[in-house]
Design an enzyme around this catalytic site. Structure first.
Site, short mmCIF file in Angstrom:
data_model
loop_
_atom_site.label_atom_id
_atom_site.label_comp_id
_atom_site.label_asym_id
_atom_site.label_seq_id
_atom_site.Cartn_x
_atom_site.Cartn_y
_atom_site.Cartn_z
N GLU A 273 21.41 12.53 39.59
CA GLU A 273 20.03 13.00 39.64
C GLU A 273 19.64 13.48 38.25
O GLU A 273 20.01 14.56 37.81
CB GLU A 273 19.87 14.16 40.64
CG GLU A 273 18.43 14.66 40.70
CD GLU A 273 18.27 16.01 41.38
OE1 GLU A 273 17.13 16.43 41.63
OE2 GLU A 273 19.30 16.68 41.65
N ARG B 55 8.93 16.27 54.52
CA ARG B 55 10.17 16.10 55.29
C ARG B 55 9.88 16.19 56.80
O ARG B 55 10.67 16.74 57.56
CB ARG B 55 11.19 17.16 54.89
CG ARG B 55 11.53 17.16 53.40
CD ARG B 55 12.48 18.29 53.03
NE ARG B 55 12.76 18.32 51.59
CZ ARG B 55 13.58 19.18 51.00
NH1 ARG B 55 14.21 20.10 51.75
NH2 ARG B 55 13.78 19.15 49.70
N ASP C 175 0.81 -1.23 0.00
CA ASP C 175 0.00 0.00 0.00
C ASP C 175 0.84 1.27 0.00
O ASP C 175 0.30 2.37 0.06
CB ASP C 175 -0.93 0.02 1.22
CG ASP C 175 -1.92 -1.13 1.21
OD1 ASP C 175 -2.39 -1.48 0.11
OD2 ASP C 175 -2.21 -1.67 2.29
N ASP D 226 23.88 15.52 43.01
CA ASP D 226 22.79 16.49 42.89
C ASP D 226 22.88 17.20 41.55
O ASP D 226 23.97 17.48 41.04
CB ASP D 226 22.91 17.48 44.04
CG ASP D 226 21.74 18.44 44.12
OD1 ASP D 226 20.60 17.97 44.11
OD2 ASP D 226 21.99 19.65 44.20
#
Length: 619
Positions: free
Chosen positions: A370, A515, A98, A341
């Site tokens: 991170e 926290r 097709d 970090d």
């Protein structure tokens, strides 16, 4: 292993140097063979694979040949040898009766990332199959044996049971963050029996270096542990006790910025050193970028108390990554690795220097970044990152899996869960996958129980969050979903990491309400028993360390997958029935299969139920 896409029209199988592999991440100088299974229902002929090099844009056209027909599929094969590390993209356009179309991979994508990494890249085996536990030091446990003096700059909140942390009027407003509750490293040491009862063998601590704030992401002195946490003596005691229990410790490395109240910047003159803020002749002046000395300087996301460090500054890089630098110092004390970090904001050179010095240690440390997205093709600040080149990171925090698990347990859409999970495992090197830091929540997210309760906390003001508590009905609903989520966290490839108190039913909205102090008087005993059961299971079976992974069914609300010869099922919707040609023992609930009218074995999975199937005799 052959991986099919969702509608079973396509499948692929990959071999690296003749050995089958589950992913599209290869060691450099490997000969890779790709076998495409294309259903004859598609009318496909003449596939033309393309390999695009991300670094150069060069397009390669490996020769693809038909090799056989099998069970209604045409099998095509092509080979390519990847000599250079980097990111590549694989596409397979083809002709059909097709017109034209594209091959779809197991995650239903039309383009597959290929990560080529250093041939000598390995991640430390000692972490594989383990369980990690994240601790925000000030809020986990106060010592019953040691009295910790309070710094003059700190405010002590003595209400451990019901105290609320200081909070700004709205997120992003300035806040001193000098409110402490008295948790310490000594307190952690005194709770190790509890942690081991959960099956935990690795602790990840949020920053512990000397700093003004309670969160310690504003480092004042990298070479000393904060006195509010017990100082260097408390760290030495914790490490010694962990080693005696064959447990490991990962520290948070905050190397993108320091505090303005620090030895290095010394904005307020609280340290005897001459800081970069005080003089252009400071030994630390090269660490920072001043637009106009001294008050206009680059800082993390515009937060003035967090002056950014120039990561390509040789002096700073040597201070952190040098032979006698920060990383080497803590590894020499017995630390087992670092979580970095904001890894997106650390330069390639800095990451390579850090991992190189870390892996010179004989104790096989780990370096975790991170990164909030798929780390295999991350673009950060307009630059393609190369975290999995084999020279920068061993692992990343698995936020994409967290999102996929939460979406699955809340929506019951197993198909989407499978696509999202497979996408990661296809993109990541197996060495990385086995040590992925899998999470449901962290200090940067709402508590998982609160997320699953759907209480609308994301739209509340801080003042509302400070007093908000889940109703008993909300808790019941959330816990039923948490069991499924935690089950997946503990059974998918990688290392489950529990944020302190999540196993005990702690709740809370965004920072700082996620926290709160860990209260032993508010523990959900049923939840703790469940997490202990997960821990015992994980420590019993070796498949969690390096075992292969295959999703067998992801339909409607049922996710059914295999780790080696152990089978796992999670049902986030209405009752489902799993059938098998052989009998099995259900490990988690101690149930056995039943024989149905067709002579096959079946197991009924109720709504919200999880199961572990072992196709052999009970151990």
């Amino acid at each position: 292993m052959t991986f099919f896409n969702q509608d079973k029209l396509f499948a692929h199988k990959v071999l690296q140097n003749g050995t089958p592999t589950d992913c599209f991440a290869f060691r450099a100088h490997s000969l890779c063979q790709f076998i495409l299974f294309i259903s004859r229902r598609t009318g496909v002929f003449n596939p033309k694979p393309e390999i695009i090099c991300d670094a150069t844009g060069e397009i390669l056209y490996p020769e693809c040949t038909w090799i056989s027909a099998e069970n209604g599929y045409d099998l095509y094969s092509f080979e390519y040898s990847f000599e250079k590390c980097g990111l590549y993209f694989l596409k397979c356009p083809f002709l059909t009766t097709d017109g034209t179309d594209m091959f779809r991979f197991a995650d239903d994508s039309q383009t597959m990332n290929i990560t080529v990494y250093d041939k000598n890249f390995h991640t430390p085996d000692k972490f594989k199959g383990g369980i990690m536990y994240q601790i925000f030091c000030d809020r986990f446990a106060k010592s019953k044996k040691h009295r910790i003096p309070v710094k003059k700059s700190a405010v002590l909140n003595i209400d451990w049971e019901n105290g609320i942390p200081d909070y700004p009027e709205k997120p992003g407003d300035p806040l001193a963050n000098n409110c402490f509750f008295g948790g310490s490293l000594y307190g952690i040491t005194e709770k190790l029996d509890y942690l081991q009862s959960l099956g935990v063998n690795t602790l990840y601590l949020n920053p512990i270096f000397e700093a003004y704030s309670n969160h310690k992401y504003d480092t004042a002195d990298y070479m000393n542990v904060d006195s509010m946490f017990g100082g260097n003596e408390a760290l030495a005691e914790l490490i010694a006790e962990l080693k005696s229990r064959k447990m490991m410790l990962i520290l948070d490395g905050v190397f993108n910025h320091t505090g303005d109240d620090s030895i290095y910047f010394n904005k307020y003159g609280n340290y005897p050193s001459t800081g970069a803020y005080q003089s252009k002749d400071s030994p630390y002046s090269k660490w920072y970028t001043f637009r106009k000395f001294p008050d206009d300087y680059e800082c993390w996301w515009g937060v003035k108390i967090l002056p950014s460090v120039r990561k390509n500054c040789e002096d700073f890089r040597n201070f952190i990554c040098g032979k006698n630098g920060v990383v080497s110092h803590y590894l020499s004390l017995g630390v087992d690795g670092f979580r970095l970090d904001v890894a997106d904001e650390l330069s390639d050179n800095f990451l390579e220097s850090l991992r190189k010095i870390a892996h010179q240690s004989s104790d096989s440390p780990i370096v975790i970044g991170e990164v909030w997205e798929d780390a295999s093709d991350k673009i950060a600040y307009g630059k393609r990152r190369h975290y999995f080149s084999g020279k920068q990171l061993d692992s990343v925090m698995n936020y994409p899996l967290k999102n996929a698990i939460i979406n699955f347990v809340k929506s019951g859409d197993a198909s989407s869960f499978a696509k999202n999970a497979l996408s990661l495992y296809l993109h990541y090197p197996k060495e990385v996958t086995d040590v992925l830091m899998n999470i449901l929540g962290t200090h940067d997210t709402e508590r998982i129980l609160t997320v699953l309760a759907d209480a609308g906390t994301e739209n509340m003001t801080n003042a509302e969050l400070a007093v908000f508590k889940l109703t008993e009905d909300m808790k019941k609903k959330a816990f039923s979903l948490l069991k499924i989520a935690a089950f997946l966290l503990y059974t998918m490839p990688g290392i489950p990491c529990v944020y302190y108190g999540d196993e005990a039913g702690m709740e809370g909205g965004r920072d700082p309400f996620n926290r709160l102090p860990f209260s032993e008087n508010k523990v959900n005993s049923e939840s703790v028993r469940f997490f202990r059961k997960l821990g015992a299971m994980r420590n019993e079976f070796s498949c969690f360390a390096k075992g292969d992974f295959e999703i067998l069914c992801a339909h409607d609300s049922l996710c059914f997958f295999r780790r080696e010869e152990i089978y796992f099922a999670a049902n986030a919707g209405s009752e489902k029935i799993i059938t098998s040609d052989t009998p099995f023992y259900e490990y988690f609930e101690d149930k056995c299969s039943e024989i149905n009218s067709c002579g096959r074995y079946e197991y009924r999975l109720e709504s919200g139920e999880i199961a572990v199937f072992i196709k052999k005799c009970k151990k």
